[in-house]
Design an enzyme around this catalytic site. Structure first.
Site, PDB file in Angstrom:
ATOM      1  N   GLU A 121       0.837  -1.210   0.000  1.00  0.00           N
ATOM      2  CA  GLU A 121       0.000   0.000   0.000  1.00  0.00           C
ATOM      3  C   GLU A 121       0.874   1.264   0.000  1.00  0.00           C
ATOM      4  OE1 GLU A 121      -2.418  -1.306   3.515  1.00  0.00           O
ATOM      5  OE2 GLU A 121      -4.089  -0.892   2.164  1.00  0.00           O
ATOM      6  N   GLU A 141      -3.087 -10.012   4.237  1.00  0.00           N
ATOM      7  CA  GLU A 141      -4.305  -9.660   4.983  1.00  0.00           C
ATOM      8  C   GLU A 141      -5.315 -10.797   4.940  1.00  0.00           C
ATOM      9  OE1 GLU A 141      -2.681  -7.627   3.001  1.00  0.00           O
ATOM     10  OE2 GLU A 141      -2.795  -5.552   3.690  1.00  0.00           O
TER      11      GLU A 141
HETATM   12  C1  1HE Z   1       6.897  -8.464  12.061  1.00  0.00           C
HETATM   13  C2  1HE Z   1       6.220  -8.296  10.841  1.00  0.00           C
HETATM   14  C3  1HE Z   1       5.001  -7.594  10.878  1.00  0.00           C
HETATM   15  C4  1HE Z   1       8.026  -9.383  10.457  1.00  0.00           C
HETATM   16  N1  1HE Z   1       4.552  -7.142  12.046  1.00  0.00           N
HETATM   17  N2  1HE Z   1       6.412  -7.985  13.200  1.00  0.00           N
HETATM   18  N3  1HE Z   1       2.258  -8.438   7.124  1.00  0.00           N
HETATM   19  C5  1HE Z   1       2.462  -9.764   7.084  1.00  0.00           C
HETATM   20  O1  1HE Z   1       1.599 -10.577   7.367  1.00  0.00           O
HETATM   21  C6  1HE Z   1       3.867 -10.194   6.748  1.00  0.00           C
HETATM   22  C7  1HE Z   1       4.499 -10.765   8.001  1.00  0.00           C
HETATM   23  N4  1HE Z   1       5.915 -11.003   7.812  1.00  0.00           N
HETATM   24  C8  1HE Z   1       6.402 -12.069   7.111  1.00  0.00           C
HETATM   25  O2  1HE Z   1       5.688 -12.825   6.483  1.00  0.00           O
HETATM   26  C9  1HE Z   1       7.880 -12.284   7.158  1.00  0.00           C
HETATM   27  O3  1HE Z   1       8.396 -11.611   8.298  1.00  0.00           O
HETATM   28  C10 1HE Z   1       8.640 -11.767   5.905  1.00  0.00           C
HETATM   29  C11 1HE Z   1       8.329 -12.665   4.717  1.00  0.00           C
HETATM   30  C12 1HE Z   1       8.298 -10.322   5.573  1.00  0.00           C
HETATM   31  C13 1HE Z   1      10.178 -11.800   6.184  1.00  0.00           C
HETATM   32  O4  1HE Z   1      10.538 -13.107   6.630  1.00  0.00           O
HETATM   33  P1  1HE Z   1      11.909 -13.301   7.409  1.00  0.00           P
HETATM   34  O5  1HE Z   1      12.114 -14.785   7.573  1.00  0.00           O
HETATM   35  O6  1HE Z   1      12.985 -12.523   6.733  1.00  0.00           O
HETATM   36  O7  1HE Z   1      11.724 -12.598   8.842  1.00  0.00           O
HETATM   37  P2  1HE Z   1      10.914 -13.113  10.139  1.00  0.00           P
HETATM   38  O8  1HE Z   1      11.771 -14.052  10.927  1.00  0.00           O
HETATM   39  O9  1HE Z   1       9.559 -13.598   9.776  1.00  0.00           O
HETATM   40  O10 1HE Z   1      10.705 -11.753  10.931  1.00  0.00           O
HETATM   41  C14 1HE Z   1      11.772 -11.122  11.633  1.00  0.00           C
HETATM   42  C15 1HE Z   1      11.161 -10.376  12.790  1.00  0.00           C
HETATM   43  O11 1HE Z   1      10.285  -9.366  12.288  1.00  0.00           O
HETATM   44  C16 1HE Z   1      10.265 -11.282  13.654  1.00  0.00           C
HETATM   45  O12 1HE Z   1      10.324 -10.763  14.959  1.00  0.00           O
HETATM   46  P3  1HE Z   1      11.244 -11.449  16.106  1.00  0.00           P
HETATM   47  O13 1HE Z   1      10.940 -10.636  17.324  1.00  0.00           O
HETATM   48  O14 1HE Z   1      10.840 -12.871  16.165  1.00  0.00           O
HETATM   49  O15 1HE Z   1      12.670 -11.274  15.608  1.00  0.00           O
HETATM   50  C17 1HE Z   1       8.895 -11.024  13.088  1.00  0.00           C
HETATM   51  O16 1HE Z   1       7.863 -11.286  14.024  1.00  0.00           O
HETATM   52  C18 1HE Z   1       8.970  -9.555  12.779  1.00  0.00           C
HETATM   53  N5  1HE Z   1       8.001  -9.153  11.782  1.00  0.00           N
HETATM   54  N6  1HE Z   1       6.952  -8.876   9.870  1.00  0.00           N
HETATM   55  C19 1HE Z   1       5.248  -7.343  13.173  1.00  0.00           C
HETATM   56  N7  1HE Z   1       4.303  -7.349   9.755  1.00  0.00           N
HETATM   57  C20 1HE Z   1      -3.111  -0.665   7.146  1.00  0.00           C
HETATM   58  S1  1HE Z   1      -3.547  -2.233   7.092  1.00  0.00           S
HETATM   59  C21 1HE Z   1      -2.230  -3.132   6.440  1.00  0.00           C
HETATM   60  C22 1HE Z   1      -2.452  -4.558   6.742  1.00  0.00           C
HETATM   61  C23 1HE Z   1      -1.213  -5.365   6.585  1.00  0.00           C
HETATM   62  O17 1HE Z   1      -0.150  -4.878   6.259  1.00  0.00           O
HETATM   63  S2  1HE Z   1      -1.423  -7.009   6.872  1.00  0.00           S
HETATM   64  C24 1HE Z   1       0.077  -7.732   6.406  1.00  0.00           C
HETATM   65  C25 1HE Z   1       1.038  -7.822   7.552  1.00  0.00           C
END
Ligand code: 1HE
Length: 267
Positions: A121, A141
């Site tokens: 977005e 989402e």
């Molecule tokens: C996060 C987030 C996040 C990572 N919010 N903490 N977005 C999503 O559903 C995508 C969620 N993220 C992922 O699917 C993956 O993190 C990735 C594919 C982007 C990257 O994977 P990777 O293996 O490089 O990293 P990771 O191990 O998954 O994440 C590293 C850290 O970042 C980990 O935290 P930690 O404390 O365990 O180290 C994750 O929890 C954190 N992290 N993404 C919070 N999104 C206005 S409305 C909009 C609505 C949306 O955007 S919905 C989609 C949300």
């Protein structure tokens, strides 16, 4: 490159970093440990930054630190929100991204890795998107039980068509950089690590345009594409006359006629 964090970016949260490269401002998402997920402070910082772009900046580049452009909404902030807070949160994203799209300077986004959810977005609110080959686009989402909230349901169908956005939401489908460019997610695809340099080059070109031309492209063109034909054509005539009447246009036209201006060549 001058780092003008103190002068222009003193209110920026630690998740955003600003530096100036001539007439180009470079804003970096720098929460790589959270894959540049957008928390409330970052969204407020984006709104503040694009509401008060320093006068000498004529174009802005947005990019992300680490392996991914942006993982979207910081999901850790979502858990306790009620309906009223959810609406306020979405409206805050709308304000911030409207400042990007209808602000003072065109914005070039550099995409790489995950460009997902709210990250997509954010990218869609920028005017030009340069995708490194690692880029991929998705809307998680659908699987998280939530909906778009940062203007994606309005902007994304205009880029790739509503039926593809519905498919992405319902089935979790993602697109890679090359396919994404053909569909309209990005304007350019470049090799790994070439995105920022390409974006700066494009931004410098944009910064060299007459300000009135950039204004018309940013503010008039998108409205004209959406309004009824007669109103669009009328607005086009008005804008054309305003742009032509500007001293900067007159100077540029004289330069061409007196053989001082570059010719239009294929780039
Ligand atoms: C996060 C987030 C996040 C990572 N919010 N903490 N977005 C999503 O559903 C995508 C969620 N993220 C992922 O699917 C993956 O993190 C990735 C594919 C982007 C990257 O994977 P990777 O293996 O490089 O990293 P990771 O191990 O998954 O994440 C590293 C850290 O970042 C980990 O935290 P930690 O404390 O365990 O180290 C994750 O929890 C954190 N992290 N993404 C919070 N999104 C206005 S409305 C909009 C609505 C949306 O955007 S919905 C989609 C949300």
């Amino acid at each position: 490159m001058t780092d003008s964090n103190d002068e222009a970016g003193n209110k920026l949260p630690s998740s955003l970093h600003f530096e100036q490269h001539g007439a180009v401002g470079i804003l970096r998402l720098c929460r790589p440990h959270k894959r540049n997920a957008l928390d409330d402070a970052t969204i407020q910082g984006i709104e503040d930054f694009f509401s008060a772009i320093p006068d000498d900046i004529k174009a802005v580049v947005v990019h992300g630190e680490g392996e991914h452009f942006c993982a979207g909404l910081d999901l850790s902030e979502l858990a306790e929100r009620d309906v009223a807070a959810g609406i306020a949160h979405s409206r805050a994203w709308h304000r911030a991204f409207e400042r990007i799209e209808f602000g003072r300077a065109p914005v070039v986004a550099v995409l790489h890795g995950a460009v997902v959810g709210g990250g997509l977005e954010l990218a869609a609110a920028c005017h030009i998107r340069v995708a490194e080959r690692s880029s991929y686009y998705a809307l998680p989402e659908g699987s998280r039980g939530i909906f778009l909230g940062g203007g994606g349901s309005v902007r994304l169908p205009r880029l790739i068509g509503a039926s593809r956005v519905i498919d992405m939401m319902l089935t979790g489908r993602s697109y890679g950089a090359d396919e994404g460019a053909l569909l309209g997610f990005s304007h350019y695809v470049v090799e790994a690590d070439a995105g920022l340099a390409t974006a700066i080059e494009l931004a410098e070109r944009i910064a060299g345009n007459a300000p009135m031309t950039n204004f018309a492209a940013m503010h008039v063109l998108p409205h004209n594409a959406e309004q009824d034909r007669a109103s669009g054509l009328l607005m086009e005539s008005l804008m054309a006359a305003i742009a032509q009447g500007d001293p900067e246009a007159k100077r540029r036209l004289r330069d061409f006629l007196e053989k001082r201006a570059p010719k239009t060549v294929q780039r």
